[in-house]
Design a protein around this motif. Structure first.
Motif, PDB file in Angstrom:
ATOM      1  N   MET A 161       0.823  -1.204   0.000  1.00 16.19           N
ATOM      2  CA  MET A 161       0.000   0.000   0.000  1.00 16.19           C
ATOM      3  C   MET A 161       0.865   1.265   0.000  1.00 16.19           C
ATOM      4  SD  MET A 161      -2.824  -1.398  -0.404  1.00 16.19           S
ATOM      5  CE  MET A 161      -4.049  -0.131  -0.276  1.00 16.19           C
ATOM      6  N   ARG A 162       2.002   1.229   0.662  1.00  8.44           N
ATOM      7  CA  ARG A 162       2.926   2.378   0.601  1.00  8.44           C
ATOM      8  C   ARG A 162       3.433   2.557  -0.821  1.00  8.44           C
ATOM      9  NH1 ARG A 162       7.519   3.241   4.445  1.00  8.44           N
ATOM     10  NH2 ARG A 162       7.334   5.298   3.530  1.00  8.44           N
ATOM     11  N   ALA A 163       3.741   1.448  -1.485  1.00  4.67           N
ATOM     12  CA  ALA A 163       4.208   1.523  -2.876  1.00  4.67           C
ATOM     13  C   ALA A 163       3.122   2.067  -3.795  1.00  4.67           C
ATOM     14  CB  ALA A 163       4.677   0.140  -3.351  1.00  4.67           C
ATOM     15  N   SER A 164       1.856   1.928  -3.387  1.00  3.16           N
ATOM     16  CA  SER A 164       0.747   2.454  -4.184  1.00  3.16           C
ATOM     17  C   SER A 164       0.460   3.910  -3.882  1.00  3.16           C
ATOM     18  CB  SER A 164      -0.524   1.630  -3.921  1.00  3.16           C
ATOM     19  OG  SER A 164      -0.366   0.336  -4.413  1.00  3.16           O
ATOM     20  N   GLY A 165       1.231   4.508  -2.961  1.00  3.46           N
ATOM     21  CA  GLY A 165       1.090   5.929  -2.707  1.00  3.46           C
ATOM     22  C   GLY A 165       0.368   6.299  -1.431  1.00  3.46           C
ATOM     23  N   TYR A 166      -0.020   5.350  -0.631  1.00  2.00           N
ATOM     24  CA  TYR A 166      -0.680   5.657   0.631  1.00  2.00           C
ATOM     25  C   TYR A 166       0.379   5.929   1.697  1.00  2.00           C
ATOM     26  CZ  TYR A 166      -4.872   3.927  -1.647  1.00  2.00           C
ATOM     27  OH  TYR A 166      -5.910   3.753  -2.514  1.00  2.00           O
ATOM     28  N   THR A 173      -5.509  -0.140  -8.063  1.00  2.00           N
ATOM     29  CA  THR A 173      -5.804   1.241  -8.452  1.00  2.00           C
ATOM     30  C   THR A 173      -5.757   2.116  -7.211  1.00  2.00           C
ATOM     31  OG1 THR A 173      -8.174   0.964  -8.128  1.00  2.00           O
ATOM     32  CG2 THR A 173      -7.307   0.449 -10.312  1.00  2.00           C
ATOM     33  N   HIS A 174      -5.430   3.356  -7.384  1.00  2.00           N
ATOM     34  CA  HIS A 174      -5.346   4.284  -6.244  1.00  2.00           C
ATOM     35  C   HIS A 174      -6.717   4.918  -6.054  1.00  2.00           C
ATOM     36  CE1 HIS A 174      -3.041   6.521  -3.300  1.00  2.00           C
ATOM     37  NE2 HIS A 174      -3.800   7.560  -3.601  1.00  2.00           N
ATOM     38  N   LEU A 175      -7.488   4.346  -5.136  1.00  2.00           N
ATOM     39  CA  LEU A 175      -8.837   4.817  -4.845  1.00  2.00           C
ATOM     40  C   LEU A 175      -8.790   5.843  -3.716  1.00  2.00           C
ATOM     41  CD1 LEU A 175     -10.438   1.261  -4.798  1.00  2.00           C
ATOM     42  CD2 LEU A 175     -10.659   2.947  -6.631  1.00  2.00           C
ATOM     43  N   THR A 227     -10.802   2.762  -0.253  1.00  2.00           N
ATOM     44  CA  THR A 227      -9.747   1.761  -0.119  1.00  2.00           C
ATOM     45  C   THR A 227      -9.922   0.974   1.175  1.00  2.00           C
ATOM     46  OG1 THR A 227      -8.245   3.135  -1.394  1.00  2.00           O
ATOM     47  CG2 THR A 227      -7.255   1.374  -0.094  1.00  2.00           C
ATOM     48  N   TYR A 228     -10.236   1.667   2.271  1.00  2.00           N
ATOM     49  CA  TYR A 228     -10.482   0.961   3.530  1.00  2.00           C
ATOM     50  C   TYR A 228     -11.633  -0.029   3.384  1.00  2.00           C
ATOM     51  CZ  TYR A 228      -7.300   3.485   6.627  1.00  2.00           C
ATOM     52  OH  TYR A 228      -6.185   3.975   7.255  1.00  2.00           O
ATOM     53  N   LEU A 229     -12.685   0.380   2.706  1.00  2.00           N
ATOM     54  CA  LEU A 229     -13.836  -0.508   2.494  1.00  2.00           C
ATOM     55  C   LEU A 229     -13.444  -1.727   1.658  1.00  2.00           C
ATOM     56  CD1 LEU A 229     -16.871  -1.020   2.847  1.00  2.00           C
ATOM     57  CD2 LEU A 229     -17.218   0.289   0.736  1.00  2.00           C
TER      58      LEU A 229
END
Length: 187
Positions: A69-74, A126-128, A133-135
């Motif tokens: 998830m960090r790699a996805s930008g979060y 995908t970056h939601l 994203t939590y859901l």
């Protein structure tokens, strides 16, 4: 008598006495051979594969979700929180899955929920927005953890009473190999 009383209370068939397998290596080998009798010849390797892949996902995701998830930008805080959310979803899923499997069958529920897990995992690519994203993470946890447990429940429908211990033992053992491989492969 106690087992009969429990079975009667829940409307289950009464347990029948099953002969213990022969002791020693010959008995264990015979028990494994029974898992490949004509009625379960194809089900056995499919259960092994489902358990392997299911635990590969469970342990791989549990190990690497924050980093993915960090790699996805979060952010770091959100990424660590996702791990708690997916496990909370897993708890809810385990409470729901048994009831759903009682109605539709453990094999069907496991298969469908593994497909839904794949869909959830693809959505995470995908970056939601953070709330969505939590859901998605929570619902994916519902499906993932309980799909794996339903593989164990499916052994009850595949194997005869005399084969269940060996069947479940081997399904579990092969699955644990996936648990070892998962963190390495996903990493």
């Amino acid at each position: 008598d106690k087992a009969d009383a429990v079975a009667d209370r829940f409307g289950l068939p009464r347990p029948t006495e099953v002969a213990a397998p022969a002791a020693g290596a010959a008995g264990r080998l015979a028990a494994v051979r029974e898992l490949f009798r004509p009625e379960s010849r194809w089900a056995t390797p499919l259960l092994w594969l489902a358990s392997f892949c299911g635990l590969l996902l469970v342990y791989g995701i549990s190990t690497w979700l924050p980093q993915m998830m960090r790699a996805s930008g979060y952010g770091l805080n959100s990424s660590v929180s996702f791990l708690m959310v997916i496990n909370a979803g897993g708890i809810v899923g385990l409470l729901i899955a048994g009831r759903v499997a009682d109605r539709f069958g453990a094999v069907r529920v496991s298969a469908i929920w593994f497909l839904l897990t794949a869909a959830g995992a693809l959505l995470l690519k995908t970056h939601l927005p953070l709330g969505v994203t939590y859901l998605v993470v929570a619902v994916t946890g519902v499906w993932l953890f309980s799909a794996q447990v339903m593989v164990y429940a499916a052994t009850n429908t595949v194997y005869r009473d005399s084969e269940r211990a060996a069947g479940l033992g081997w399904v579990t053992g092969v699955g644990r190999t996936g648990a070892v491989v998962g963190p390495w492969l996903i990493g």
